[in-house]
Write a protein that holds these residues in place. Structure first.
Motif, PDB file in Angstrom:
ATOM      1  N   CYS A  19     -21.385   2.896 -14.209  1.00  0.00           N
ATOM      2  CA  CYS A  19     -21.972   1.891 -15.095  1.00  0.00           C
ATOM      3  C   CYS A  19     -21.920   0.544 -14.386  1.00  0.00           C
ATOM      4  O   CYS A  19     -21.380   0.413 -13.281  1.00  0.00           O
ATOM      5  N   LEU A  20     -22.474  -0.479 -15.019  1.00  0.00           N
ATOM      6  CA  LEU A  20     -22.610  -1.787 -14.381  1.00  0.00           C
ATOM      7  C   LEU A  20     -21.265  -2.373 -13.984  1.00  0.00           C
ATOM      8  O   LEU A  20     -21.147  -2.996 -12.916  1.00  0.00           O
ATOM      9  N   ALA A  21     -20.235  -2.203 -14.798  1.00  0.00           N
ATOM     10  CA  ALA A  21     -18.928  -2.783 -14.476  1.00  0.00           C
ATOM     11  C   ALA A  21     -18.401  -2.247 -13.153  1.00  0.00           C
ATOM     12  O   ALA A  21     -17.816  -3.001 -12.349  1.00  0.00           O
ATOM     13  N   TYR A  22     -18.580  -0.954 -12.894  1.00  0.00           N
ATOM     14  CA  TYR A  22     -18.132  -0.381 -11.619  1.00  0.00           C
ATOM     15  C   TYR A  22     -18.916  -0.981 -10.453  1.00  0.00           C
ATOM     16  O   TYR A  22     -18.354  -1.241  -9.377  1.00  0.00           O
ATOM     17  N   ARG A  23     -20.199  -1.197 -10.653  1.00  0.00           N
ATOM     18  CA  ARG A  23     -21.036  -1.726  -9.579  1.00  0.00           C
ATOM     19  C   ARG A  23     -20.669  -3.181  -9.266  1.00  0.00           C
ATOM     20  O   ARG A  23     -20.562  -3.571  -8.101  1.00  0.00           O
TER      21      ARG A  23
ATOM     22  N   ILE B 177     -18.479  -9.871   3.101  1.00  0.00           N
ATOM     23  CA  ILE B 177     -19.896  -9.498   3.052  1.00  0.00           C
ATOM     24  C   ILE B 177     -20.337  -9.475   1.587  1.00  0.00           C
ATOM     25  O   ILE B 177     -19.810  -8.703   0.786  1.00  0.00           O
ATOM     26  N   LEU B 178     -21.292 -10.325   1.249  1.00  0.00           N
ATOM     27  CA  LEU B 178     -21.773 -10.443  -0.125  1.00  0.00           C
ATOM     28  C   LEU B 178     -23.061  -9.649  -0.283  1.00  0.00           C
ATOM     29  O   LEU B 178     -24.076  -9.953   0.353  1.00  0.00           O
ATOM     30  N   LEU B 179     -23.024  -8.645  -1.136  1.00  0.00           N
ATOM     31  CA  LEU B 179     -24.194  -7.802  -1.388  1.00  0.00           C
ATOM     32  C   LEU B 179     -24.974  -8.411  -2.554  1.00  0.00           C
ATOM     33  O   LEU B 179     -24.852  -8.012  -3.712  1.00  0.00           O
ATOM     34  N   ALA B 180     -25.769  -9.410  -2.209  1.00  0.00           N
ATOM     35  CA  ALA B 180     -26.555 -10.142  -3.205  1.00  0.00           C
ATOM     36  C   ALA B 180     -27.882 -10.554  -2.588  1.00  0.00           C
ATOM     37  O   ALA B 180     -28.012 -10.677  -1.373  1.00  0.00           O
TER      38      ALA B 180
ATOM     39  N   GLN C 114     -19.446 -13.402 -10.858  1.00  0.00           N
ATOM     40  CA  GLN C 114     -20.881 -13.443 -11.110  1.00  0.00           C
ATOM     41  C   GLN C 114     -21.377 -14.876 -11.301  1.00  0.00           C
ATOM     42  O   GLN C 114     -22.476 -15.228 -10.841  1.00  0.00           O
ATOM     43  N   GLU C 115     -20.562 -15.684 -11.958  1.00  0.00           N
ATOM     44  CA  GLU C 115     -20.949 -17.081 -12.161  1.00  0.00           C
ATOM     45  C   GLU C 115     -21.023 -17.811 -10.816  1.00  0.00           C
ATOM     46  O   GLU C 115     -21.921 -18.618 -10.582  1.00  0.00           O
ATOM     47  N   TRP C 116     -20.066 -17.513  -9.929  1.00  0.00           N
ATOM     48  CA  TRP C 116     -20.050 -18.166  -8.623  1.00  0.00           C
ATOM     49  C   TRP C 116     -21.283 -17.776  -7.810  1.00  0.00           C
ATOM     50  O   TRP C 116     -21.936 -18.635  -7.202  1.00  0.00           O
ATOM     51  N   VAL C 117     -21.612 -16.492  -7.808  1.00  0.00           N
ATOM     52  CA  VAL C 117     -22.788 -16.031  -7.067  1.00  0.00           C
ATOM     53  C   VAL C 117     -24.048 -16.693  -7.627  1.00  0.00           C
ATOM     54  O   VAL C 117     -24.915 -17.162  -6.878  1.00  0.00           O
ATOM     55  N   HIS C 118     -24.148 -16.750  -8.951  1.00  0.00           N
ATOM     56  CA  HIS C 118     -25.321 -17.360  -9.588  1.00  0.00           C
ATOM     57  C   HIS C 118     -25.423 -18.837  -9.239  1.00  0.00           C
ATOM     58  O   HIS C 118     -26.526 -19.355  -8.964  1.00  0.00           O
TER      59      HIS C 118
ATOM     60  N   LEU D  20     -26.450 -10.361  -7.819  1.00  0.00           N
ATOM     61  CA  LEU D  20     -25.817  -9.174  -7.253  1.00  0.00           C
ATOM     62  C   LEU D  20     -26.831  -8.041  -7.088  1.00  0.00           C
ATOM     63  O   LEU D  20     -27.635  -7.773  -7.985  1.00  0.00           O
ATOM     64  N   ASP D  21     -26.760  -7.375  -5.943  1.00  0.00           N
ATOM     65  CA  ASP D  21     -27.710  -6.303  -5.646  1.00  0.00           C
ATOM     66  C   ASP D  21     -27.172  -4.963  -6.144  1.00  0.00           C
ATOM     67  O   ASP D  21     -27.018  -4.010  -5.379  1.00  0.00           O
ATOM     68  N   THR D  22     -26.898  -4.887  -7.434  1.00  0.00           N
ATOM     69  CA  THR D  22     -26.316  -3.674  -8.007  1.00  0.00           C
ATOM     70  C   THR D  22     -27.273  -2.483  -7.956  1.00  0.00           C
ATOM     71  O   THR D  22     -26.830  -1.328  -7.885  1.00  0.00           O
TER      72      THR D  22
END
Length: 371
Positions: free
Chosen positions: A77-81, A94-97, A135-139, A145-147
């Protein structure tokens, strides 16, 4: 005093199982189809000194999860991703975004969202220390995020007899072929000052397996098993002109691996594996991979009924003698014990007979008849 007989008859045995903490890990595949492993410190409370895939515990901020006791807790589910991507960033940098402004079907590029080194280091530190939400920091830095590019690739439930247990969702993630700037060797200090990991490195799956067989690194059964599967498809080599494999060849390898992941009954993305000792082979255990774990008994979840893993567990959490093979070669209900033992002896002689480095490398690269 509690009556243990009443407990076993009247209460669910799951009540007395150590809780399997939700976690996630990523088999991160480089632009040249190599795999990233991190080396855990010797003082680690789990997998000490071992090489592992980037990953870790799921935090509440990663997203909602079903409660313990609910079988849906052990589903992708999304939380795991989100947790897998966050842990990958904290541990490897390494940021997967993707770029948020171009994340749509018409303009999406193959390039990952870029950060300056200052932004990367500050973000890893702040996120690890709970000073900001991931998530807030990435945004806030223009990313998303590239989930969607995470491909489920088995779930592992720690056996019931282990006090510290995990329910780990494994993923594949292919770094974009056009992505550059990731060196072959990454000596990246973790944001906690090296408390959990000391180094990170990309190597071909076959080389990681060879290092484990030579006892130069420690791998545990889940990592060794998944690397063995991947090595069948992501084969490191050079072209006839002596150059590295072409982008077309690398992409073909990726395509075939994804086709494999979607195959099987159940598909590899849905398999749940809780290793258990099937039999003993000398000093090594032969671990069955078909059971999904006690939390999923009575459901339709299953593991891999075709393969087994040999392993010898050593003191202080080490392993040796890891090998992946076909279960039908180990468990044959029509064979006598004497015939079974002769088959084991023949296999050992075959392993010892691999004289040259080239033969060993061939075997490690995924010859299916050798596994």
């Amino acid at each position: 005093m509690a009556n243990t007989q009443d407990k076993s008859n009247n209460e669910s045995p799951l009540k007395y199982l150590p809780i399997a903490s939700p976690s996630a890990s990523i088999l991160l595949i480089s632009p040249t189809n190599e795999i990233l492993l991190l080396r855990r410190v010797q003082a680690s409370s789990s997998f000490a000194s071992a090489h592992v895939f980037p990953g870790g515990h799921i935090d509440p901020e990663d997203g909602p999860l079903p409660p313990h006791g609910d079988v849906r807790l052990h589903q992708d589910c999304l939380a795991y991703r989100v947790g897998a991507i966050r842990e990958c960033f904290e541990e490897s940098g390494i940021l997967l975004a993707r770029d948020r402004d171009t994340d749509n079907s018409n303009t999406k590029t193959s390039r990952l969202h870029r950060l300056t080194e200052q932004e990367r280091d500050a973000g890893r530190h702040a996120i690890h220390n709970k000073q900001t939400g991931f998530q807030e920091w990435v945004h806030s830095h223009g990313g998303i995020l590239d989930t969607d590019s995470l491909h489920p690739f088995t779930r592992w439930l720690t056996p019931a007899n282990i006090p510290k247990r995990f329910s780990t969702q494994m993923y594949l993630y292919f770094l974009p072929m056009a992505h550059s700037g990731i060196p072959q060797t990454l000596h990246i200090p973790t944001c906690d000052g090296g408390v959990e990991h000391t180094e990170a490195q990309f190597l071909p799956a076959s080389e990681w397996l060879a290092l484990a067989e030579a006892e130069r690194i420690i791998l545990f059964p889940p990592q060794f098993f998944l690397l063995s599967l991947v090595a069948d498809f992501l084969r490191h080599g050079v072209s006839s002109e002596g150059q590295g494999l072409s982008a077309e060849s690398l992409q073909t390898q990726r395509k075939r691996l994804l086709e494999f992941v979607k195959s099987g009954d159940p598909p590899w993305g849905e398999k749940c594996i809780s290793p258990w000792p099937l039999k003993r082979d000398g000093k090594r255990l032969v671990m069955g991979l078909d059971e999904p774990g006690p939390e999923l008994e009575g459901t339709n979840r299953r593991g891999d009924a075709e393969r087994v893993v040999w392993v010898q567990f050593r003191g202080k959490g080490g392993t040796r003698g890891l090998e992946v093979g076909w279960r039908k070669d180990v468990v044959d209900e029509h064979m006598t014990d004497e015939e079974s033992q002769k088959k084991f002896v023949a296999r050992k002689k075959e392993r010892k007979g691999r004289g040259s480095d080239e033969e060993l490398e061939q075997a490690l690269r995924g010859k299916k008849e050798k596994l």
